[in-house]
Motif scaffolding. Structure first.
Motif, PDB file in Angstrom:
ATOM      1  N   ALA A 135       7.461  39.309   5.177  1.00  0.00           N
ATOM      2  CA  ALA A 135       6.932  40.299   4.236  1.00  0.00           C
ATOM      3  C   ALA A 135       6.555  39.643   2.915  1.00  0.00           C
ATOM      4  N   LEU A 136       7.383  38.742   2.433  1.00  0.00           N
ATOM      5  CA  LEU A 136       7.088  38.067   1.168  1.00  0.00           C
ATOM      6  C   LEU A 136       5.795  37.263   1.281  1.00  0.00           C
ATOM      7  N   ILE A 137       5.697  36.477   2.320  1.00  0.00           N
ATOM      8  CA  ILE A 137       4.520  35.615   2.472  1.00  0.00           C
ATOM      9  C   ILE A 137       3.263  36.455   2.689  1.00  0.00           C
ATOM     10  N   SER A 138       3.370  37.465   3.557  1.00  0.00           N
ATOM     11  CA  SER A 138       2.157  38.240   3.855  1.00  0.00           C
ATOM     12  C   SER A 138       1.736  39.087   2.655  1.00  0.00           C
ATOM     13  N   ALA A 139       2.693  39.569   1.864  1.00  0.00           N
ATOM     14  CA  ALA A 139       2.328  40.349   0.671  1.00  0.00           C
ATOM     15  C   ALA A 139       1.647  39.457  -0.362  1.00  0.00           C
ATOM     16  N   LEU A 140       2.164  38.260  -0.554  1.00  0.00           N
ATOM     17  CA  LEU A 140       1.541  37.327  -1.502  1.00  0.00           C
ATOM     18  C   LEU A 140       0.144  36.924  -1.011  1.00  0.00           C
TER      19      LEU A 140
ATOM     20  N   LEU B   9      22.359  39.304   6.251  1.00  0.00           N
ATOM     21  CA  LEU B   9      21.101  38.658   5.863  1.00  0.00           C
ATOM     22  C   LEU B   9      20.423  37.990   7.051  1.00  0.00           C
ATOM     23  N   GLU B  10      21.228  37.347   7.888  1.00  0.00           N
ATOM     24  CA  GLU B  10      20.682  36.605   9.031  1.00  0.00           C
ATOM     25  C   GLU B  10      19.788  37.498   9.890  1.00  0.00           C
ATOM     26  N   ALA B  11      20.194  38.753  10.036  1.00  0.00           N
ATOM     27  CA  ALA B  11      19.482  39.693  10.913  1.00  0.00           C
ATOM     28  C   ALA B  11      18.122  40.090  10.351  1.00  0.00           C
ATOM     29  N   VAL B  12      17.945  39.983   9.040  1.00  0.00           N
ATOM     30  CA  VAL B  12      16.701  40.455   8.424  1.00  0.00           C
ATOM     31  C   VAL B  12      15.882  39.321   7.800  1.00  0.00           C
ATOM     32  N   LEU B  13      16.393  38.107   7.882  1.00  0.00           N
ATOM     33  CA  LEU B  13      15.772  37.001   7.147  1.00  0.00           C
ATOM     34  C   LEU B  13      14.316  36.773   7.567  1.00  0.00           C
ATOM     35  N   ALA B  14      14.047  36.802   8.859  1.00  0.00           N
ATOM     36  CA  ALA B  14      12.679  36.554   9.332  1.00  0.00           C
ATOM     37  C   ALA B  14      11.741  37.664   8.851  1.00  0.00           C
TER      38      ALA B  14
ATOM     39  N   THR C 136       8.525  48.394  -7.952  1.00  0.00           N
ATOM     40  CA  THR C 136       9.072  49.692  -7.556  1.00  0.00           C
ATOM     41  C   THR C 136      10.455  49.529  -6.908  1.00  0.00           C
ATOM     42  N   TYR C 137      11.402  50.352  -7.344  1.00  0.00           N
ATOM     43  CA  TYR C 137      12.771  50.261  -6.803  1.00  0.00           C
ATOM     44  C   TYR C 137      12.865  50.659  -5.330  1.00  0.00           C
ATOM     45  N   LEU C 138      11.928  51.452  -4.854  1.00  0.00           N
ATOM     46  CA  LEU C 138      12.016  51.975  -3.484  1.00  0.00           C
ATOM     47  C   LEU C 138      11.765  50.894  -2.428  1.00  0.00           C
ATOM     48  N   ILE C 139      11.150  49.812  -2.846  1.00  0.00           N
ATOM     49  CA  ILE C 139      10.806  48.744  -1.901  1.00  0.00           C
ATOM     50  C   ILE C 139      12.062  48.206  -1.217  1.00  0.00           C
ATOM     51  N   ASN C 140      12.003  48.121   0.114  1.00  0.00           N
ATOM     52  CA  ASN C 140      13.089  47.498   0.879  1.00  0.00           C
ATOM     53  C   ASN C 140      12.485  46.641   1.986  1.00  0.00           C
ATOM     54  N   LEU C 141      12.381  45.352   1.710  1.00  0.00           N
ATOM     55  CA  LEU C 141      11.766  44.441   2.677  1.00  0.00           C
ATOM     56  C   LEU C 141      12.691  44.157   3.857  1.00  0.00           C
ATOM     57  N   ALA C 142      13.943  44.615   3.753  1.00  0.00           N
ATOM     58  CA  ALA C 142      14.896  44.431   4.848  1.00  0.00           C
ATOM     59  C   ALA C 142      15.078  45.723   5.650  1.00  0.00           C
ATOM     60  N   ALA C 143      14.221  46.704   5.405  1.00  0.00           N
ATOM     61  CA  ALA C 143      14.380  48.012   6.049  1.00  0.00           C
ATOM     62  C   ALA C 143      14.233  47.918   7.565  1.00  0.00           C
TER      63      ALA C 143
ATOM     64  N   THR D 151      10.947  30.646   3.532  1.00  0.00           N
ATOM     65  CA  THR D 151       9.497  30.684   3.301  1.00  0.00           C
ATOM     66  C   THR D 151       8.894  29.281   3.227  1.00  0.00           C
ATOM     67  N   GLY D 152       9.729  28.267   3.460  1.00  0.00           N
ATOM     68  CA  GLY D 152       9.245  26.900   3.313  1.00  0.00           C
ATOM     69  C   GLY D 152       9.092  26.538   1.841  1.00  0.00           C
ATOM     70  N   ALA D 153      10.001  27.082   1.013  1.00  0.00           N
ATOM     71  CA  ALA D 153       9.981  26.827  -0.432  1.00  0.00           C
ATOM     72  C   ALA D 153       8.613  27.187  -1.030  1.00  0.00           C
TER      73      ALA D 153
END
Ligand SMILES: [Zn+2]
Ligand SMILES: [Zn+2]
Length: 293
Positions: A126-131, A116-121, A69-76, A171-173
């Motif tokens: 979000a990536l790890i927890s969603a997976l 990017l630095e401000a939202v990286l964590a 979905t295009y609406l997704i913004n993990l950096a929101a 994400t630790g690769a």
């Protein structure tokens, strides 16, 4: 290199395979839900399983990719938007895995100027927890999540190979993450690949940043906007600012041949047509022959 296209799945998921056949695609990309609405996917378990079986046994369409979905913004910065984004990403991963997809292509989102630095964590979490959550729902490893390079509009995350690498490194690769390379976004982000030498340098930079083993698919598009214009505007192959010669220089690269190239071009207004797939095959053949010569 397999050549394919984004196709509609309206009227039922299985229709996507038929549409792929009708335009001569080796691979297809689909949305498993409306790309511009938060509505959850409504496919029955039976229809998901039917797609998976049809895909696995299909004589000419070798693989299916899903676009999130295009609406997704993990950096929101907004908590509700972020929570919805995370939930939608889980739903996209679950549906894609259920149909046997080879990956879910994701636009990570936009930090809206924060950097990017401000939202990286936040993005990493979000990536790890969603997976992880998709894995729990499925009781199995979800299909790969493929971060797409961005054109660079207004704070989009992933506007350079370095940004994609920073996310994967954070994400630790994580082995569940891969990358999708969009040729229009690459060009709009300012990367020239108009000669063999320039294309080689671009591929070497991608390899150095994220590793070509992470590259799982290519979006093959020409561009309505100029090099470095930082806007996401796809054009039919040969009708845009990139042109067939530069596209040939890039996709003829020997180290990209494992990644299927999928069109996301406008066609006549309804998306990729048979003639667009034919044009892509001609560009690939040209690119391969330039390298062989
Ligand atoms: Zn995309
Ligand atoms: Zn794309």
């Amino acid at each position: 290199m397999d050549i394919g296209a984004h196709v509609s799945s309206s009227g039922g998921l299985l229709k996507a395979l038929d549409r792929g056949v009708s335009i001569g695609a080796d691979v297809v990309q689909i949305f498993t839900q409306s790309p511009r609405m938060w509505r959850s996917p409504s496919h029955s378990a039976e229809s998901l399983a039917a797609y998976r079986a049809a895909q696995a046994a299909h004589p000419s369409v070798h693989a299916t990719y899903c676009h999130a979905t295009y609406l997704i913004n993990l950096a929101a910065a907004d908590d509700e938007l972020f929570a919805r984004s995370r939930r939608s990403l889980v739903e996209n991963l679950v549906a894609a895995t259920a149909i046997g997809a080879s990956g879910v292509v994701l636009h990570v989102g936009s930090h809206r100027g924060a950097g990017l630095e401000a939202v990286l964590a936040q993005v990493k979490g979000a990536l790890i927890s969603a997976l992880d959550e998709a894995g729990r729902v499925l009781g199995d490893t979800p299909c790969p999540l493929l971060l797409e390079n961005a054109a660079g509009t207004g704070g989009t995350v992933g506007r350079s190979f370095a940004e994609l690498a920073a996310i994967i490194d954070a994400t630790g690769a994580d082995p569940r993450l891969g990358v999708c390379l969009d040729t229009q976004h690459l060009f709009a982000s300012g990367v020239d690949f108009s000669t063999i030498e320039a294309a080689d340098a671009a591929v070497a930079a991608l390899d150095a940043a994220v590793g070509l083993d992470r590259l799982r698919c290519i979006h093959l598009n020409d561009s309505k906007v100029a090099l470095g214009a930082n806007r996401d505007r796809h054009e039919n192959l040969g009708d845009g600012e990139i042109g067939v010669s530069a596209l040939a220089c890039l996709i003829g690269h020997p180290d990209l041949q494992h990644a299927p190239a999928m069109l996301e071009v406008p066609g006549d207004g309804d998306g990729p047509r048979a003639e667009d797939v034919t044009a892509a095959r001609a560009i690939l053949a040209d690119g391969l022959s330039r390298r062989a010569g």
